[in-house]
Design an enzyme around this catalytic site. Structure first.
Site: not given
Ligand SMILES: Cc1cc2nc3c(=O)[nH]c(=O)nc-3n(C[C@H](O)[C@H](O)[C@H](O)COP(=O)(O)OP(=O)(O)OC[C@H]3O[C@@H](n4cnc5c(N)ncnc54)[C@H](O)[C@@H]3O)c2cc1C
Length: 382
Positions: A156, A364-365
């Site tokens: 991503f 971004e979190g």
């Molecule tokens: C279009 C796009 C651009 C992006 N650009 C970048 C980039 O440039 N660089 C980069 O490094 N990343 C990037 N990302 C990644 C993005 O930062 C992550 O998708 C995001 O941090 C969430 O991680 P995940 O998708 O693995 O979700 P997960 O961590 O799997 O989370 C899934 C759900 O569970 C919840 N959750 C997880 N842990 C907890 C907890 N402890 N307590 C409560 N709820 C929780 C989350 O809030 C979410 O609702 C991008 C993503 C997208 C979709």
């Protein structure tokens, strides 16, 4: 709160507002259809210095402070979010590590071209197994003589397919993990062993490309460590904190634009023999949109001011990101409602903003993670 802009900053704000209204917005439908930013818009953005807003003047940038950057990003947020994403990922998370934490040698080597927009930056932290839990990195780097050898997959990554330089986080000491075992590296696209995956298909942010970035025995010179070995997790938090203020500013800009579009439509659309704006139900939506957007702007500018004062800003940056992105989503929802069926049509910008708003609560979190950060700080303070 009052933010008094300098004369130069006021002029820059107006210049960018004109640029987005007159030059970018007319190409929004084309960007949606082609999933690509017209090259002449990227060139114009370079000419305006937009790729260098966060890079100090001594390295060829404009060197805006955080309030200045938020002001610019708010104006950019008024137009196509995919176009803005290219610039904001570059000027924010894609270059903050170099600007704030890197050696003078790395700054001199990379920042001038990044300021000119001839080298594009990206930030590579997330992995298939490490999203919200960014401490759980599988990407590793091992020191061999004068080089580090990196292996792993990031996903991503915004600007992934087009970037020239990546700020990459890798595990350098498994036993220490996030507490001294993660290091940040500046990795050039041409370093042997770096491969870019295919472009992701997304719900929105057309024209902004994300992809995997894969490291297979990727060779990185020792001098390309950003900051200190082992301090990468702290660096990532610092970079993300400042990035969140920028993201909030963009969301405020988008919300502001949606309010204007909705008010104009409400005054023009006649039903039951009068403009729909005459109905209190519509007025209340506009009132909530305007009030929440003003509150989001105040929170964002307060966080930006704190950065400029050199104060710790982790909690405030999370508050701004959380609130401004939630407001953007609520405002976009109401904007579609005010436009009725037209709001669901791709020819109207509100449809696009509605889809583009969604990601601001995730990247971004996620907003759940922002709440965790805010709560942790509140519990420590009280
Ligand atoms: C279009 C796009 C651009 C992006 N650009 C970048 C980039 O440039 N660089 C980069 O490094 N990343 C990037 N990302 C990644 C993005 O930062 C992550 O998708 C995001 O941090 C969430 O991680 P995940 O998708 O693995 O979700 P997960 O961590 O799997 O989370 C899934 C759900 O569970 C919840 N959750 C997880 N842990 C907890 C907890 N402890 N307590 C409560 N709820 C929780 C989350 O809030 C979410 O609702 C991008 C993503 C997208 C979709």
């Amino acid at each position: 709160m009052t933010i008094t802009l300098t004369k130069e900053m006021q002029q820059m704000k107006e210049m960018i507002r004109n640029f987005v209204e007159r030059e970018v917005e007319p190409f929004a439908i084309q960007i949606e259809e082609e999933d690509a930013i017209p090259e002449h818009l990227v060139e114009k953005a370079k000419d305006l210095g937009l790729f260098g807003i966060s890079i100090p003047e001594q390295y060829g940038g404009i060197g805006l402070n955080a309030v200045g950057k938020a002001t610019v990003l708010e104006q950019l947020g008024r137009t196509h979010n995919g176009f803005v994403s290219l610039i904001s990922a570059h000027t924010g998370i894609g270059s903050t590590g170099l600007v704030k934490l890197a050696s003078e040698h790395l700054k001199n080597k990379y920042l001038p071209e990044m300021a000119a927009g001839t080298k594009i930056g990206a930030f590579a932290l997330s992995e298939p197994g490490a999203g919200s839990d960014a401490t759980n990195l599988a990407t590793s780097a091992e020191k061999k003589g004068d080089y580090w050898v990196m292996n792993g997959t990031k996903h991503f990554i915004t600007n992934g397919p087009i970037a020239d330089v990546y700020t990459v986080f890798a595990l350098t000491d498994k036993d220490k993990g996030a507490k001294g075992g993660i290091t940040a590296f500046l990795v050039e696209r041409d370093f042997p062993g770096l491969n870019v995956g295919k472009k992701d298909k997304k719900m929105g942010l057309r024209g902004s490309y994300t992809s995997q970035v894969i490291f297979e025995d990727c060779i990185i010179p020792e001098e390309n460590v950003i900051g200190e070995v082992g301090m990468g997790y702290i660096s990532a938090l610092k970079i993300l904190s400042e990035g969140r203020v920028g993201l909030a500013a963009r969301a405020v800009g988008s919300s502001g634009k949606l309010i204007e579009l909705s008010a104009k439509y409400a005054k023009e659309r006649i039903q039951f023999g009068k403009p729909i704006a005459d109905n209190q139900a519509i007025q209340w939506m506009l009132a909530d949109m305007a009030t929440e957007t003003e509150a989001a702007r105040a929170l964002t500018m307060m966080a930006a001011q704190k950065i400029d004062e050199g104060k710790k800003v982790i909690k405030e940056a999370s508050m701004a990101k959380l609130f401004a992105s939630d407001v953007f989503n609520r405002v976009a929802d109401k904007a579609v409602q005010i436009h009725g069926g037209m709001g669901y049509m791709a020819e109207y910008p509100v449809e696009r903003f509605y889809r583009d708003a969604r990601i601001t609560k995730i990247y971004e979190g996620t907003n759940e993670i922002q709440r965790l950060i805010i709560a942790r700080n509140v519990l420590e303070e009280c």
